[in-house]
Design a protein around this motif. Structure first.
Motif, PDB file in Angstrom:
ATOM      1  N   PHE A  11       0.816  -1.225   0.000  1.00 26.66           N
ATOM      2  CA  PHE A  11       0.000   0.000   0.000  1.00 26.66           C
ATOM      3  C   PHE A  11       0.844   1.267   0.000  1.00 26.66           C
ATOM      4  O   PHE A  11       0.320   2.355  -0.223  1.00 26.66           O
ATOM      5  CB  PHE A  11      -0.936   0.016   1.212  1.00 26.66           C
ATOM      6  N   LYS A  12       2.146   1.148   0.287  1.00 25.10           N
ATOM      7  CA  LYS A  12       2.998   2.321   0.365  1.00 25.10           C
ATOM      8  C   LYS A  12       2.952   3.130  -0.941  1.00 25.10           C
ATOM      9  O   LYS A  12       3.183   4.332  -0.932  1.00 25.10           O
ATOM     10  CB  LYS A  12       4.444   1.923   0.668  1.00 25.10           C
ATOM     11  N   ALA A  62       1.818   3.282  12.390  1.00 23.33           N
ATOM     12  CA  ALA A  62       0.457   3.736  12.678  1.00 23.33           C
ATOM     13  C   ALA A  62      -0.057   4.818  11.732  1.00 23.33           C
ATOM     14  O   ALA A  62      -1.030   5.503  12.030  1.00 23.33           O
ATOM     15  CB  ALA A  62       0.340   4.196  14.139  1.00 23.33           C
ATOM     16  N   ASN A  67      -1.089   4.139   8.486  1.00 23.02           N
ATOM     17  CA  ASN A  67      -2.160   3.647   7.623  1.00 23.02           C
ATOM     18  C   ASN A  67      -3.509   3.634   8.323  1.00 23.02           C
ATOM     19  O   ASN A  67      -4.532   3.998   7.739  1.00 23.02           O
ATOM     20  CB  ASN A  67      -1.804   2.247   7.115  1.00 23.02           C
ATOM     21  N   ILE A  82       6.121  -4.544  10.616  1.00 18.37           N
ATOM     22  CA  ILE A  82       5.537  -3.887  11.799  1.00 18.37           C
ATOM     23  C   ILE A  82       6.459  -4.060  13.021  1.00 18.37           C
ATOM     24  O   ILE A  82       6.009  -4.008  14.159  1.00 18.37           O
ATOM     25  CB  ILE A  82       4.103  -4.382  12.091  1.00 18.37           C
ATOM     26  N   GLU A 116       2.315 -11.024   2.865  1.00 20.42           N
ATOM     27  CA  GLU A 116       3.490 -11.133   3.733  1.00 20.42           C
ATOM     28  C   GLU A 116       3.041 -11.221   5.193  1.00 20.42           C
ATOM     29  O   GLU A 116       1.879 -10.946   5.519  1.00 20.42           O
ATOM     30  CB  GLU A 116       4.444  -9.970   3.483  1.00 20.42           C
TER      31      GLU A 116
HETATM   32  C1  PLP Z   1       4.269  -0.261   6.235  1.00 19.92           C
HETATM   33  C2  PLP Z   1       3.595  -1.539   6.430  1.00 19.92           C
HETATM   34  C3  PLP Z   1       2.747  -1.782   7.532  1.00 19.92           C
HETATM   35  C4  PLP Z   1       2.570  -0.791   8.639  1.00 19.92           C
HETATM   36  O1  PLP Z   1       1.875   0.378   8.269  1.00 19.92           O
HETATM   37  P1  PLP Z   1       1.955   1.656   9.192  1.00 19.92           P
HETATM   38  O2  PLP Z   1       1.314   2.736   8.407  1.00 19.92           O
HETATM   39  O3  PLP Z   1       3.401   1.914   9.429  1.00 19.92           O
HETATM   40  O4  PLP Z   1       1.228   1.339  10.462  1.00 19.92           O
HETATM   41  C5  PLP Z   1       2.104  -2.991   7.597  1.00 19.92           C
HETATM   42  N1  PLP Z   1       2.273  -3.946   6.662  1.00 19.92           N
HETATM   43  C6  PLP Z   1       3.076  -3.757   5.608  1.00 19.92           C
HETATM   44  C7  PLP Z   1       3.236  -4.863   4.617  1.00 19.92           C
HETATM   45  C8  PLP Z   1       3.758  -2.551   5.442  1.00 19.92           C
HETATM   46  O5  PLP Z   1       4.562  -2.388   4.404  1.00 19.92           O
END
Ligand code: PLP
Ligand code: ZN
Length: 403
Positions: free
Chosen positions: A101-102, A231, A233, A291, A337
């Motif tokens: 989702f990044k 935290a 997302n 995480i 993952e």
């Molecule tokens: C970045 C990430 C998270 C955590 O998201 P946050 O916004 O940092 O809480 C969880 N799962 C995956 C696969 C991620 O890449």
């Protein structure tokens, strides 16, 4: 149309200011003048993508894009039955261009970097943020610098950051150390910081909420369950639903439910102990490296999202995470993952505890793709069966009950 505002002291900053936190130390949020945004469900008929919702995104230039978003929302009846619910969906964010989702945050964040005239982008990362930044930096034609905790990054993620041409620095420390360093680096060198402390990234990620509502026919589910690291997302998705409700497009907001690994669970502890802030963990540890974070930057925002929405937070063990990962993969064909599987593991636990009710409609967000971390997969799956190249040997192996 929008400005930056401190969530603590409410100080306002102009949108074109390069600033990540308030002078008081508080986190910033992007605040829109919603009276100037006229949008209805009817306006939102284009195919799904992050940029479909650009009326609610804080950038005006042509986006740096690889067609992010538009990820599938799968109904998962076998998993639902297994955890004891009727209606469970998986929003598979592993189907984004770089497999997490990044990308939603980075398409907006890197576009913003260009809009602000920034020449280099940088981040600290447990892996996926660096993969995404490397890709969007390449797409934008600007250099990316990424700081990773040495020896703790899944190989697929590291491979992406390297192949897409980022300058990759392996820090002898954990993620929290790397984040401190990159913030100093950005301040002193004028690099643009694209960790989730940057509120523009969260604006991109709030489109997960828009898409879920969109895919459910402009309705919100009862509950969203997702892994919580830094935290950002959970905060972003909550904001997305709040905006849709504010605009009159949906009429309820889901209970935001955050899952952390037992070895890295400051947000869960703050929720359970009803504390106003988290206490950082010095040595976070979990198989779910995405995480593995002891001092989540967006914790204050996340605690608000969880409390205001009537949600909760829960921990899961590494064994529960791996079991959920297997289950999603083998029962439903969805490869995620470990961090992502914590959402399913957490849901199972919360149903068992009676916190989640049987008739709730739940969406689990699976944040990253299975192939990100194939070393872990090979470590937890049975080995391939090695045999001679004869049909007899093949038949014998096919019908044996090994594996
Ligand atoms: C970045 C990430 C998270 C955590 O998201 P946050 O916004 O940092 O809480 C969880 N799962 C995956 C696969 C991620 O890449
Ligand atoms: Zn402030």
């Amino acid at each position: 149309m929008y400005h930056l505002e401190c969530i603590e002291c409410r100080r306002k900053y102009r949108a074109n200011e390069v600033i990540y936190t308030c002078t008081c130390g508080g986190l910033l949020d992007i605040v829109y003048d919603y009276s100037k945004i006229h949008i209805t469900a009817n306006d939102l008929k284009a195919p799904l993508s992050v940029w479909k919702y650009r009326a609610l995104l804080p950038v005006s230039r042509e986006p740096v894009s690889l067609k992010e978003g538009g990820t599938p929302l799968y109904r998962v009846d076998r998993v639902a039955e297994s955890v004891g619910l009727k209606k469970v969906y998986v929003k598979h964010e592993g189907m984004n261009p770089t497999g997490s989702f990044k990308d939603r945050g980075m398409t907006v964040g890197v576009t913003k970097a260009l809009e602000l005239g920034m020449r280099t982008v940088a981040c600290a990362s447990t892996g996926n943020t660096s993969a995404s930044l490397a890709v969007y930096g390449a797409r934008a034609g600007i250099p990316a610098v990424v700081l990773l905790p040495s020896g703790k990054v899944a190989l697929g993620k590291l491979a992406q950051a390297l192949m897409h041409g980022a300058k990759v620095l392996s820090i002898k420390g954990n993620f929290d150390d790397a984040l401190k360093l990159v913030r100093d680096l950005c301040d002193s060198e004028g690099f643009y910081l694209l960790n989730s402390v940057n509120p523009y990234r969260l604006e991109g990620q709030k489109t997960i909420a828009f898409e879920i509502a969109d895919q459910l026919g402009w309705q919100a589910p009862d509950r969203i369950v997702l892994p919580v690291g830094n935290a950002g997302n959970i905060t972003a998705i909550y904001k997305g639903f709040m905006e849709l409700r504010h605009l009159g497009i949906i009429d309820s907001v889901p209970k935001m439910t955050g899952i952390q690994a037992e070895g890295a669970s400051p947000v869960v502890r703050a929720i359970k102990n009803n504390e106003p802030a988290i206490t950082p963990e010095e040595k976070p540890e979990t198989v779910a490296t995405a995480i593995r974070i002891g001092n989540p930057v967006n914790a204050i925002k996340a605690l608000t999202a969880i409390r205001e929405s009537g949600g909760t937070a829960e921990t899961v063990s590494d064994a529960e995470i791996i079991q959920a990962q297997h289950e999603l993969a083998s029962l439903e064909g969805i490869g995620v993952e470990p961090a992502s599987a914590s959402s399913i593991a957490g849901l199972r636990k919360l149903v068992r505890m009676g916190v989640v009710e049987k008739d709730e409609t739940v969406v689990c967000v699976t944040t990253g793709h299975l192939l990100k971390d194939s070393e872990h997969v090979l470590a937890v799956c049975p080995k391939p069966i090695e045999i001679d190249a004869t049909i007899e040997a093949v038949k014998k192996a096919v019908f044996s009950d090994k594996q």
